[in-house]
Design a protein around this motif. Structure first.
Motif, PDB file in Angstrom:
ATOM      1  N   ASN A  81       0.815  -1.207   0.000  1.00  0.00           N
ATOM      2  CA  ASN A  81       0.000   0.000   0.000  1.00  0.00           C
ATOM      3  C   ASN A  81       0.853   1.263   0.000  1.00  0.00           C
ATOM      4  O   ASN A  81       0.370   2.334  -0.331  1.00  0.00           O
ATOM      5  N   GLN A  82       2.101   1.156   0.397  1.00  0.00           N
ATOM      6  CA  GLN A  82       2.981   2.313   0.455  1.00  0.00           C
ATOM      7  C   GLN A  82       3.959   2.363  -0.709  1.00  0.00           C
ATOM      8  O   GLN A  82       4.858   3.168  -0.726  1.00  0.00           O
ATOM      9  N   ILE A  83       3.784   1.494  -1.679  1.00  0.00           N
ATOM     10  CA  ILE A  83       4.685   1.455  -2.832  1.00  0.00           C
ATOM     11  C   ILE A  83       3.900   1.786  -4.088  1.00  0.00           C
ATOM     12  O   ILE A  83       2.830   1.245  -4.339  1.00  0.00           O
ATOM     13  N   THR A  84       4.453   2.701  -4.878  1.00  0.00           N
ATOM     14  CA  THR A  84       3.898   3.024  -6.179  1.00  0.00           C
ATOM     15  C   THR A  84       4.856   2.470  -7.226  1.00  0.00           C
ATOM     16  O   THR A  84       6.065   2.687  -7.143  1.00  0.00           O
ATOM     17  N   TYR A  85       4.333   1.758  -8.200  1.00  0.00           N
ATOM     18  CA  TYR A  85       5.142   1.190  -9.274  1.00  0.00           C
ATOM     19  C   TYR A  85       4.910   1.986 -10.551  1.00  0.00           C
ATOM     20  O   TYR A  85       3.775   2.200 -10.952  1.00  0.00           O
ATOM     21  N   LEU A  86       6.000   2.426 -11.162  1.00  0.00           N
ATOM     22  CA  LEU A  86       5.934   3.132 -12.440  1.00  0.00           C
ATOM     23  C   LEU A  86       6.748   2.333 -13.454  1.00  0.00           C
ATOM     24  O   LEU A  86       7.950   2.154 -13.293  1.00  0.00           O
ATOM     25  N   LYS A  87       6.092   1.841 -14.505  1.00  0.00           N
ATOM     26  CA  LYS A  87       6.772   1.043 -15.513  1.00  0.00           C
ATOM     27  C   LYS A  87       7.110   1.905 -16.719  1.00  0.00           C
ATOM     28  O   LYS A  87       6.266   2.621 -17.237  1.00  0.00           O
ATOM     29  N   TYR A  88       8.368   1.803 -17.162  1.00  0.00           N
ATOM     30  CA  TYR A  88       8.854   2.562 -18.306  1.00  0.00           C
ATOM     31  C   TYR A  88       9.026   1.651 -19.509  1.00  0.00           C
ATOM     32  O   TYR A  88       9.207   0.451 -19.371  1.00  0.00           O
ATOM     33  N   LYS A  89       8.993   2.247 -20.699  1.00  0.00           N
ATOM     34  CA  LYS A  89       9.148   1.477 -21.934  1.00  0.00           C
ATOM     35  C   LYS A  89      10.607   1.207 -22.269  1.00  0.00           C
ATOM     36  O   LYS A  89      10.924   0.215 -22.895  1.00  0.00           O
ATOM     37  N   GLU A  90      11.513   2.134 -21.883  1.00  0.00           N
ATOM     38  CA  GLU A  90      12.912   1.983 -22.265  1.00  0.00           C
ATOM     39  C   GLU A  90      13.846   2.545 -21.208  1.00  0.00           C
ATOM     40  O   GLU A  90      13.443   3.314 -20.348  1.00  0.00           O
ATOM     41  N   TYR A  91      15.119   2.151 -21.309  1.00  0.00           N
ATOM     42  CA  TYR A  91      16.132   2.579 -20.357  1.00  0.00           C
ATOM     43  C   TYR A  91      16.245   4.100 -20.270  1.00  0.00           C
ATOM     44  O   TYR A  91      16.398   4.662 -19.196  1.00  0.00           O
ATOM     45  N   GLY A  92      16.198   4.781 -21.414  1.00  0.00           N
ATOM     46  CA  GLY A  92      16.381   6.235 -21.429  1.00  0.00           C
ATOM     47  C   GLY A  92      15.418   6.952 -20.506  1.00  0.00           C
ATOM     48  O   GLY A  92      15.808   7.876 -19.791  1.00  0.00           O
ATOM     49  N   ASP A  93      14.168   6.528 -20.503  1.00  0.00           N
ATOM     50  CA  ASP A  93      13.181   7.164 -19.633  1.00  0.00           C
ATOM     51  C   ASP A  93      13.455   6.859 -18.162  1.00  0.00           C
ATOM     52  O   ASP A  93      13.356   7.728 -17.306  1.00  0.00           O
ATOM     53  N   LEU A  94      13.822   5.619 -17.865  1.00  0.00           N
ATOM     54  CA  LEU A  94      14.156   5.249 -16.491  1.00  0.00           C
ATOM     55  C   LEU A  94      15.362   6.041 -15.999  1.00  0.00           C
ATOM     56  O   LEU A  94      15.379   6.532 -14.867  1.00  0.00           O
ATOM     57  N   LEU A  95      16.350   6.217 -16.853  1.00  0.00           N
ATOM     58  CA  LEU A  95      17.572   6.919 -16.452  1.00  0.00           C
ATOM     59  C   LEU A  95      17.354   8.414 -16.276  1.00  0.00           C
ATOM     60  O   LEU A  95      18.121   9.077 -15.571  1.00  0.00           O
TER      61      LEU A  95
ATOM     62  N   GLY B  18      12.104   7.892  -3.097  1.00  0.00           N
ATOM     63  CA  GLY B  18      11.108   8.221  -2.087  1.00  0.00           C
ATOM     64  C   GLY B  18      11.534   7.733  -0.723  1.00  0.00           C
ATOM     65  O   GLY B  18      12.414   6.905  -0.580  1.00  0.00           O
ATOM     66  N   ALA B  19      10.881   8.258   0.286  1.00  0.00           N
ATOM     67  CA  ALA B  19      11.168   7.841   1.655  1.00  0.00           C
ATOM     68  C   ALA B  19       9.913   8.030   2.484  1.00  0.00           C
ATOM     69  O   ALA B  19       9.085   7.152   2.566  1.00  0.00           O
ATOM     70  N   ILE B  20       9.740   9.222   3.029  1.00  0.00           N
ATOM     71  CA  ILE B  20       8.580   9.500   3.869  1.00  0.00           C
ATOM     72  C   ILE B  20       7.331   9.530   3.003  1.00  0.00           C
ATOM     73  O   ILE B  20       7.299  10.162   1.966  1.00  0.00           O
ATOM     74  N   GLY B  21       6.302   8.830   3.442  1.00  0.00           N
ATOM     75  CA  GLY B  21       5.049   8.826   2.704  1.00  0.00           C
ATOM     76  C   GLY B  21       4.957   7.753   1.643  1.00  0.00           C
ATOM     77  O   GLY B  21       3.977   7.664   0.937  1.00  0.00           O
ATOM     78  N   GLY B  22       5.975   6.948   1.513  1.00  0.00           N
ATOM     79  CA  GLY B  22       5.918   5.843   0.565  1.00  0.00           C
ATOM     80  C   GLY B  22       7.074   5.840  -0.415  1.00  0.00           C
ATOM     81  O   GLY B  22       7.728   6.844  -0.636  1.00  0.00           O
ATOM     82  N   ASN B  23       7.303   4.690  -0.967  1.00  0.00           N
ATOM     83  CA  ASN B  23       8.375   4.503  -1.927  1.00  0.00           C
ATOM     84  C   ASN B  23       7.812   4.429  -3.331  1.00  0.00           C
ATOM     85  O   ASN B  23       6.676   4.020  -3.533  1.00  0.00           O
ATOM     86  N   VAL B  24       8.655   4.792  -4.287  1.00  0.00           N
ATOM     87  CA  VAL B  24       8.297   4.669  -5.691  1.00  0.00           C
ATOM     88  C   VAL B  24       9.324   3.741  -6.330  1.00  0.00           C
ATOM     89  O   VAL B  24      10.523   3.937  -6.179  1.00  0.00           O
ATOM     90  N   ILE B  25       8.827   2.724  -7.014  1.00  0.00           N
ATOM     91  CA  ILE B  25       9.681   1.809  -7.752  1.00  0.00           C
ATOM     92  C   ILE B  25       9.514   2.131  -9.229  1.00  0.00           C
ATOM     93  O   ILE B  25       8.433   2.015  -9.785  1.00  0.00           O
ATOM     94  N   HIS B  26      10.607   2.565  -9.847  1.00  0.00           N
ATOM     95  CA  HIS B  26      10.635   2.865 -11.278  1.00  0.00           C
ATOM     96  C   HIS B  26      11.264   1.636 -11.935  1.00  0.00           C
ATOM     97  O   HIS B  26      12.363   1.237 -11.556  1.00  0.00           O
ATOM     98  N   TYR B  27      10.589   1.040 -12.910  1.00  0.00           N
ATOM     99  CA  TYR B  27      11.128  -0.194 -13.459  1.00  0.00           C
ATOM    100  C   TYR B  27      10.790  -0.368 -14.937  1.00  0.00           C
ATOM    101  O   TYR B  27       9.965   0.343 -15.497  1.00  0.00           O
ATOM    102  N   LEU B  28      11.480  -1.328 -15.531  1.00  0.00           N
ATOM    103  CA  LEU B  28      11.180  -1.785 -16.879  1.00  0.00           C
ATOM    104  C   LEU B  28      11.519  -3.258 -16.945  1.00  0.00           C
ATOM    105  O   LEU B  28      12.243  -3.772 -16.092  1.00  0.00           O
ATOM    106  N   THR B  29      10.979  -3.930 -17.919  1.00  0.00           N
ATOM    107  CA  THR B  29      11.346  -5.319 -18.149  1.00  0.00           C
ATOM    108  C   THR B  29      12.187  -5.373 -19.413  1.00  0.00           C
ATOM    109  O   THR B  29      11.993  -4.584 -20.336  1.00  0.00           O
TER     110      THR B  29
END
Length: 111
Positions: free
Chosen positions: A6-20, A53-64
């Motif tokens: 509940n405290q983690i937000t997942y953001l999925k990217y299409k490519e490395y450039g956007d994640l970086l 992120g830290a206080i108020g939740g974490n954000v996981i930025h990822y791609l496959t």
């Protein structure tokens, strides 16, 4: 401390450039913190991610990706955002050299 979905937000990217771009932006903040890049095989997928992120939740930025990273570092140009995969830290003072850390296991539940 356990990971609470509940405290983690997942953001999925299409490519490395956007994640970086997240790393590039973070490195220019007042704190100058540079997130680490992680690789883990989760549910048969190669997942590349960073955590912010830290206080108020974490954000996981990822791609496959189709396969695991073939090099140990990412050289990220601060001025242009261009990147290349490299085997070791270089000498370019205008680049960030970000290690790609191989995780054996993670309790994150990627969507």
């Amino acid at each position: 401390m356990s990971v609470n979905d509940n405290q983690i937000t997942y953001l999925k990217y299409k490519e490395y450039g956007d994640l970086l771009k997240v790393i590039l932006y973070s490195s220019q903040s007042v704190l100058g913190a540079v997130p680490l890049v992680y690789h883990v095989n989760a549910n048969g997928q190669n997942v590349i991610f960073i955590q912010t992120g830290a206080i108020g939740g974490n954000v996981i930025h990822y791609l496959t990706s189709n396969g695991p990273p073939t090099k140990k570092f990412i050289e990220l140009k601060r001025l242009t955002g261009d990147y290349t995969f490299v085997e070791k830290i270089g000498t370019d003072g205008m680049s960030l050299y970000i290690p790609i850390l191989e995780l054996e296991k993670s309790n994150l539940k990627f969507p």
